[in-house]
Write an enzyme that holds these catalytic residues in place. Structure first.
Site, PDB file in Angstrom:
ATOM      1  N   THR A 108       0.819  -1.219   0.000  1.00  0.00           N
ATOM      2  CA  THR A 108       0.000   0.000   0.000  1.00  0.00           C
ATOM      3  C   THR A 108       0.846   1.259   0.000  1.00  0.00           C
ATOM      4  O   THR A 108       0.657   2.160  -0.832  1.00  0.00           O
ATOM      5  CB  THR A 108      -0.947   0.002   1.210  1.00  0.00           C
ATOM      6  OG1 THR A 108      -1.842  -1.099   1.107  1.00  0.00           O
ATOM      7  CG2 THR A 108      -1.747   1.296   1.278  1.00  0.00           C
ATOM      8  N   THR A 142       3.817  11.262   7.833  1.00  0.00           N
ATOM      9  CA  THR A 142       3.875  11.208   9.283  1.00  0.00           C
ATOM     10  C   THR A 142       5.205  11.724   9.803  1.00  0.00           C
ATOM     11  O   THR A 142       6.230  11.642   9.114  1.00  0.00           O
ATOM     12  CB  THR A 142       3.678   9.753   9.769  1.00  0.00           C
ATOM     13  OG1 THR A 142       3.942   9.664  11.177  1.00  0.00           O
ATOM     14  CG2 THR A 142       4.636   8.812   9.054  1.00  0.00           C
ATOM     15  N   ASP A 143       5.198  12.221  11.029  1.00  0.00           N
ATOM     16  CA  ASP A 143       6.458  12.631  11.656  1.00  0.00           C
ATOM     17  C   ASP A 143       7.324  11.434  12.035  1.00  0.00           C
ATOM     18  O   ASP A 143       8.517  11.583  12.322  1.00  0.00           O
ATOM     19  CB  ASP A 143       6.202  13.501  12.893  1.00  0.00           C
ATOM     20  CG  ASP A 143       5.363  12.814  13.963  1.00  0.00           C
ATOM     21  OD1 ASP A 143       4.852  11.701  13.737  1.00  0.00           O
ATOM     22  OD2 ASP A 143       5.205  13.412  15.049  1.00  0.00           O
ATOM     23  N   GLU A 144       6.765  10.225  11.974  1.00  0.00           N
ATOM     24  CA  GLU A 144       7.530   9.039  12.360  1.00  0.00           C
ATOM     25  C   GLU A 144       8.654   8.724  11.375  1.00  0.00           C
ATOM     26  O   GLU A 144       9.546   7.935  11.689  1.00  0.00           O
ATOM     27  CB  GLU A 144       6.604   7.843  12.537  1.00  0.00           C
ATOM     28  CG  GLU A 144       5.618   8.039  13.671  1.00  0.00           C
ATOM     29  CD  GLU A 144       4.842   6.785  14.014  1.00  0.00           C
ATOM     30  OE1 GLU A 144       5.440   5.689  13.977  1.00  0.00           O
ATOM     31  OE2 GLU A 144       3.645   6.896  14.318  1.00  0.00           O
ATOM     32  N   TYR A 170       6.329   0.296   9.292  1.00  0.00           N
ATOM     33  CA  TYR A 170       5.383   1.355   8.954  1.00  0.00           C
ATOM     34  C   TYR A 170       6.105   2.640   8.576  1.00  0.00           C
ATOM     35  O   TYR A 170       5.924   3.176   7.482  1.00  0.00           O
ATOM     36  CB  TYR A 170       4.418   1.616  10.114  1.00  0.00           C
ATOM     37  CG  TYR A 170       3.748   2.964  10.042  1.00  0.00           C
ATOM     38  CD1 TYR A 170       3.023   3.337   8.907  1.00  0.00           C
ATOM     39  CD2 TYR A 170       3.839   3.879  11.090  1.00  0.00           C
ATOM     40  CE1 TYR A 170       2.414   4.584   8.820  1.00  0.00           C
ATOM     41  CE2 TYR A 170       3.231   5.112  11.014  1.00  0.00           C
ATOM     42  CZ  TYR A 170       2.524   5.475   9.880  1.00  0.00           C
ATOM     43  OH  TYR A 170       1.938   6.705   9.802  1.00  0.00           O
ATOM     44  N   LYS A 189       6.529   4.642   4.875  1.00  0.00           N
ATOM     45  CA  LYS A 189       6.065   6.023   4.688  1.00  0.00           C
ATOM     46  C   LYS A 189       7.223   6.913   4.241  1.00  0.00           C
ATOM     47  O   LYS A 189       7.046   7.792   3.386  1.00  0.00           O
ATOM     48  CB  LYS A 189       5.432   6.562   5.963  1.00  0.00           C
ATOM     49  CG  LYS A 189       4.069   5.990   6.282  1.00  0.00           C
ATOM     50  CD  LYS A 189       3.050   6.244   5.175  1.00  0.00           C
ATOM     51  CE  LYS A 189       2.655   7.702   5.068  1.00  0.00           C
ATOM     52  NZ  LYS A 189       1.609   7.925   4.032  1.00  0.00           N
ATOM     53  N   HIS A 227       9.809   0.848  20.544  1.00  0.00           N
ATOM     54  CA  HIS A 227       8.885   1.954  20.788  1.00  0.00           C
ATOM     55  C   HIS A 227       9.637   3.292  20.796  1.00  0.00           C
ATOM     56  O   HIS A 227      10.480   3.537  21.646  1.00  0.00           O
ATOM     57  CB  HIS A 227       8.191   1.728  22.134  1.00  0.00           C
ATOM     58  CG  HIS A 227       6.924   2.492  22.302  1.00  0.00           C
ATOM     59  ND1 HIS A 227       6.109   2.340  23.403  1.00  0.00           N
ATOM     60  CD2 HIS A 227       6.320   3.427  21.523  1.00  0.00           C
ATOM     61  CE1 HIS A 227       5.060   3.130  23.288  1.00  0.00           C
ATOM     62  NE2 HIS A 227       5.179   3.808  22.165  1.00  0.00           N
TER      63      HIS A 227
END
Length: 331
Positions: free
Chosen positions: A96, A120-122, A147, A151, A273
């Protein structure tokens, strides 16, 4: 304008569609695959003469091409976006986030259609908890999960298509969203719906990880501003100065819902995390004149709690499955 909104039945996509209908005269076609994270009910009540829905995959070139050909602009929200799911099975994130974005870029290139890419800021990785800095448009990419890495890859594709092929595109990287229509697997709605159901909220580890929260309606207004005023080829960071650690957020949810702020459980932390995200949205505010409506996180959170209390019919069908999934993982 005629807008094609990918992922418009998902969380932030559906909020954007509602925002466009309320604040503009644009017509919208939503393209959504309706995976578990997409919900037709999130578009309920919108006028049929303004909003059309097409069920389809952004990686399906035939479907994408015909829809892009009929649009003035594409706003690309569609993405696999849950970190926990990307750790469990990364492949859908490649399909995707990478192939889907490539397919859209080729279509807008063929038809000369304006393109705005939601990210995203990630993609920037994370910051130390005591770091005074925040992410800016020049922060190097340093993604830490399947993820965020997919992105980041999709962002780079957009930049390359602008430079190599002259695609008329902009990018925005946003901090963590909260608000109506967010799937109950996500942190804030999961805790709100736990309290509604009489379940103790769950907190990863010590709960010291910091996120920069923004209400989805503020994200929507920022995207619309970039679509209308943004400079082609530019990236804009979207944030509302809402830095809060997860422990504070859980305790505030409990307090606003009339519960003891300590009535939650610590559970096994997520692998890898990220510690802290923080957005510097000065460029967006100074160049394009955007400001958030919900500058007060508590006010936005209170409105979000009220929405979930009033819309149990929307979130209840997926709640039990989500909690069973996390129970197996001890989370």
């Amino acid at each position: 304008m005629k807008l094609l909104v990918t992922g418009g039945a998902g969380f932030i996509g559906s909020n954007f569609v509602h925002h466009v209908v309320e604040h503009t005269d644009h017509r919208v076609t939503v393209l959504d695959k309706l995976t578990y994270a997409g919900n037709r009910a999130s578009l309920a009540g919108l006028p049929e003469d303004r909003v059309a829905f097409v069920r389809g995959d952004i990686a399906d070139a035939a479907v994408v091409d015909s829809l892009v050909a009929d649009a003035d602009a594409v706003v690309h929200y569609a993405a696999e976006s849950h970190n926990d799911n990307s750790l469990h099975d990364p492949r859908p994130f490649l399909d995707t986030n990478i192939i889907g974005t490539y397919t859209l870029l080729e279509a807008v290139r063929r038809h000369g259609v304006r393109f705005h890419h939601i990210s995203t800021d990630e993609v920037y990785g994370d910051l130390e908890l005591d770091d005074p800095e925040r992410f800016t448009e020049s922060t190097p990419y340093n993604p830490s999960s399947p993820y965020s890495s997919t992105k980041a890859g999709s962002d780079l594709l957009v930049r390359a298509w602008v430079r190599s092929f002259g695609v008329q595109a902009t990018i925005s990287n946003c901090s963590n969203n909260y608000g109506p229509y967010q799937h109950v697997e996500k942190f804030i709605p999961r805790q709100i719906t736990n309290v509604i159901r009489g379940i103790r909220p769950k907190l990863y580890g010590a709960g010291l990880n910091v996120r920069d929260w923004i209400h989805a309606d503020d994200h929507s207004s920022a995207v619309l501003t970039i679509l209308e005023k943004g400079r082609i080829g530019e990236t804009y960071l979207i944030g509302a100065d809402g830095e809060k650690d997860n422990k504070t957020v859980v305790e505030l949810i409990l307090t606003l819902m009339g519960q003891d702020p300590d009535a939650y459980e610590h559970v096994t932390d997520r692998a890898g995390h990220d510690l802290r995200y923080a957005i510097d949205s000065s460029k967006l505010r100074e160049e394009l004149g955007w400001m958030p409506k919900y500058g007060d996180f508590e006010a936005g959170l209170r409105a979000t709690i009220d929405w979930y209390r009033e819309h149990e019919d929307w979130w209840a069908p997926s709640k039990d499955g989500v909690e069973a999934f996390y129970a197996e993982k001890g989370q």
